[in-house]
Design a protein around this motif. Structure first.
Motif, mmCIF file in Angstrom:
data_model
loop_
_atom_site.group_PDB
_atom_site.id
_atom_site.type_symbol
_atom_site.label_atom_id
_atom_site.label_comp_id
_atom_site.label_asym_id
_atom_site.label_seq_id
_atom_site.Cartn_x
_atom_site.Cartn_y
_atom_site.Cartn_z
ATOM 1 N N PRO A 86 6.745 -9.418 10.048
ATOM 2 C CA PRO A 86 5.598 -9.979 9.774
ATOM 3 C C PRO A 86 4.575 -9.107 10.109
ATOM 4 N N LEU A 87 3.489 -8.911 9.697
ATOM 5 C CA LEU A 87 2.372 -7.789 10.211
ATOM 6 C C LEU A 87 1.056 -8.675 10.177
ATOM 7 N N ASP A 88 0.233 -8.922 11.148
ATOM 8 C CA ASP A 88 -0.677 -9.616 11.228
ATOM 9 C C ASP A 88 -1.993 -8.548 10.327
ATOM 10 N N GLY A 89 -2.967 -9.612 10.059
ATOM 11 C CA GLY A 89 -3.699 -8.879 9.319
ATOM 12 C C GLY A 89 -4.841 -8.033 9.856
ATOM 13 N N GLY A 90 -6.211 -8.726 9.823
ATOM 14 C CA GLY A 90 -7.408 -7.828 10.390
ATOM 15 C C GLY A 90 -8.079 -7.015 9.403
ATOM 16 N N LYS A 91 -9.021 -6.586 9.633
ATOM 17 C CA LYS A 91 -10.107 -5.995 8.769
ATOM 18 C C LYS A 91 -9.345 -4.705 8.076
ATOM 19 N N LEU A 92 -9.216 -4.616 6.669
ATOM 20 C CA LEU A 92 -8.764 -3.507 5.871
ATOM 21 C C LEU A 92 -10.022 -2.695 5.267
ATOM 22 N N THR A 93 -9.923 -1.400 5.429
ATOM 23 C CA THR A 93 -10.859 -0.479 4.893
ATOM 24 C C THR A 93 -10.317 0.276 3.741
ATOM 25 N N ILE A 94 -11.138 0.235 2.447
ATOM 26 C CA ILE A 94 -10.368 1.142 1.390
ATOM 27 C C ILE A 94 -11.512 1.918 0.966
ATOM 28 N N GLU A 95 -11.170 3.177 1.118
ATOM 29 C CA GLU A 95 -12.126 4.221 0.950
ATOM 30 C C GLU A 95 -11.861 4.902 -0.361
ATOM 31 N N THR A 96 -12.970 5.048 -1.060
ATOM 32 C CA THR A 96 -12.876 5.587 -2.539
ATOM 33 C C THR A 96 -13.302 7.147 -2.345
ATOM 34 N N THR A 97 -12.226 7.944 -1.916
ATOM 35 C CA THR A 97 -12.479 9.215 -1.532
ATOM 36 C C THR A 97 -13.011 10.232 -2.893
ATOM 37 N N THR A 98 -13.850 10.823 -2.751
ATOM 38 C CA THR A 98 -14.654 11.536 -4.006
ATOM 39 C C THR A 98 -13.572 12.401 -4.603
ATOM 40 N N ASN A 99 -13.396 12.022 -6.006
ATOM 41 C CA ASN A 99 -12.454 12.742 -6.894
ATOM 42 C C ASN A 99 -11.097 12.619 -6.066
ATOM 43 N N GLY A 100 -10.765 11.673 -5.337
ATOM 44 C CA GLY A 100 -9.355 11.795 -4.824
ATOM 45 C C GLY A 100 -8.850 10.266 -4.557
ATOM 46 N N PRO A 101 -7.689 9.994 -3.873
ATOM 47 C CA PRO A 101 -7.233 9.014 -3.613
ATOM 48 C C PRO A 101 -7.927 7.785 -2.903
ATOM 49 N N LEU A 102 -7.178 6.613 -3.005
ATOM 50 C CA LEU A 102 -7.875 5.700 -1.977
ATOM 51 C C LEU A 102 -7.009 5.727 -0.838
ATOM 52 N N ARG A 103 -8.181 5.707 0.072
ATOM 53 C CA ARG A 103 -7.504 6.047 1.592
ATOM 54 C C ARG A 103 -7.710 4.640 2.408
ATOM 55 N N ILE A 104 -6.598 4.078 2.451
ATOM 56 C CA ILE A 104 -6.792 2.665 3.159
ATOM 57 C C ILE A 104 -6.102 2.629 4.571
ATOM 58 N N THR A 105 -7.029 2.084 5.574
ATOM 59 C CA THR A 105 -6.619 2.068 6.914
ATOM 60 C C THR A 105 -6.827 0.681 7.280
ATOM 61 N N GLY A 106 -5.828 0.250 8.276
ATOM 62 C CA GLY A 106 -5.926 -1.169 8.712
ATOM 63 C C GLY A 106 -4.297 -1.466 8.385
ATOM 64 N N LYS A 107 -4.003 -2.743 9.002
ATOM 65 C CA LYS A 107 -2.789 -3.324 8.867
ATOM 66 C C LYS A 107 -2.422 -3.878 7.528
ATOM 67 N N PHE A 108 -1.369 -3.250 6.655
ATOM 68 C CA PHE A 108 -1.040 -3.816 5.214
ATOM 69 C C PHE A 108 0.448 -3.994 5.021
ATOM 70 N N THR A 109 0.708 -4.704 4.115
ATOM 71 C CA THR A 109 2.092 -4.647 3.857
ATOM 72 C C THR A 109 2.097 -4.484 2.004
ATOM 73 N N VAL A 110 3.019 -3.599 1.355
ATOM 74 C CA VAL A 110 3.075 -3.455 0.051
ATOM 75 C C VAL A 110 4.142 -4.088 -0.464
ATOM 76 N N LEU A 111 3.730 -5.055 -1.427
ATOM 77 C CA LEU A 111 4.697 -5.898 -2.106
ATOM 78 C C LEU A 111 5.152 -5.228 -3.600
ATOM 79 N N ASN A 112 6.368 -5.482 -4.077
ATOM 80 C CA ASN A 112 6.611 -5.070 -5.369
ATOM 81 C C ASN A 112 6.204 -6.214 -6.313
ATOM 82 N N ASN A 113 6.356 -5.990 -7.723
ATOM 83 C CA ASN A 113 6.002 -7.058 -8.571
ATOM 84 C C ASN A 113 6.525 -8.360 -8.419
#
Length: 217
Positions: free
Chosen positions: A153-180
């Motif tokens: 288990p990973l505690d949350g906190g604020k997550l920042t999602i940056e839509t980089t110009t002409n590039g990827p989503l840069r995500i910083t902060g604690k997060f867990t990736v889930l499958n479908n």
């Protein structure tokens, strides 16, 4: 990012609906048809069920198109204690938690608790999904290339999602990736997620956006 918000007023609770953000998952229709009915006008009738039931249904909306405001002293939406990014097979990223979306120069685009983010590269409402993935035949797995064996288990906190110009989503902060299926497959604090649709290491960026000339603010 375009928004078009309608308000549906009830005695104890109001429901707001952003027509641009809706991707028609239809969770609300299945869970509470007495309140949500696309064949009726108005299609949302907050007085059709107890306010608690309406609120519980609204928070299942993965795109964040639906929100509620209590007028009876009831609890507001509870922010998830974990930030999760759910990989929808051949579809968007469903983000849930406490997050802020900013653009490439740091301007705040959205503060929210739920959103569906485009990863096919074709949405006209980037960074949000508009279901273009369905019309262009987008293909993407619902897991990461090398799933982690143990996920604590990973505690949350604020997550920042940056839509980089002409590039990827840069995500910083604690997060867990889930499958479908909602099973955890990866955890991190910094990662770049593909949003051009072309990465060979989906959901993560591999630099393909530069090769194909991906354009997104």
């Amino acid at each position: 990012m375009e928004q078009h918000i309608k308000r549906y007023t009830g005695d104890d609770i109001d429901v707001t609906y952003d027509t641009v953000r809706c991707i028609h998952v239809a969770e609300c229709l299945r869970r509470l048809p007495a309140v949500f009915d696309r064949e009726r006008r108005p299609w949302i009738m907050p007085n059709g069920a107890p306010a608690n039931s309406v609120a519980e249904t609204v928070v299942t909306c993965p795109s964040g198109a639906l929100h509620f405001e209590r007028k009876d002293g009831g609890a507001a939406e509870v922010v998830s204690t974990q930030n999760t990014i759910r990989l929808i097979r051949n579809g968007p990223l469903h983000v849930r938690g406490d997050f802020t979306i900013v653009n490439g120069v740091g301007d705040v685009i959205l503060n929210d608790t739920r959103a569906a983010l485009c990863r096919c590269g074709g949405s006209a409402n980037k960074p949000l999904c508009d279901n273009t993935h369905k019309t262009i035949g987008f293909v993407a797995p619902d897991s990461v290339p090398e799933p982690m064996a143990i996920i604590e288990p990973l505690d949350g906190g604020k997550l920042t999602i940056e839509t980089t110009t002409n590039g990827p989503l840069r995500i910083t902060g604690k997060f867990t990736v889930l499958n479908n299926r909602g099973e955890p497959v990866y955890q991190g604090t910094v990662a770049e997620f593909c949003r051009c649709g072309g990465s060979g290491t989906k959901p993560f960026c591999d630099g393909t956006h530069e090769k194909i000339g991906f354009v997104a603010e």
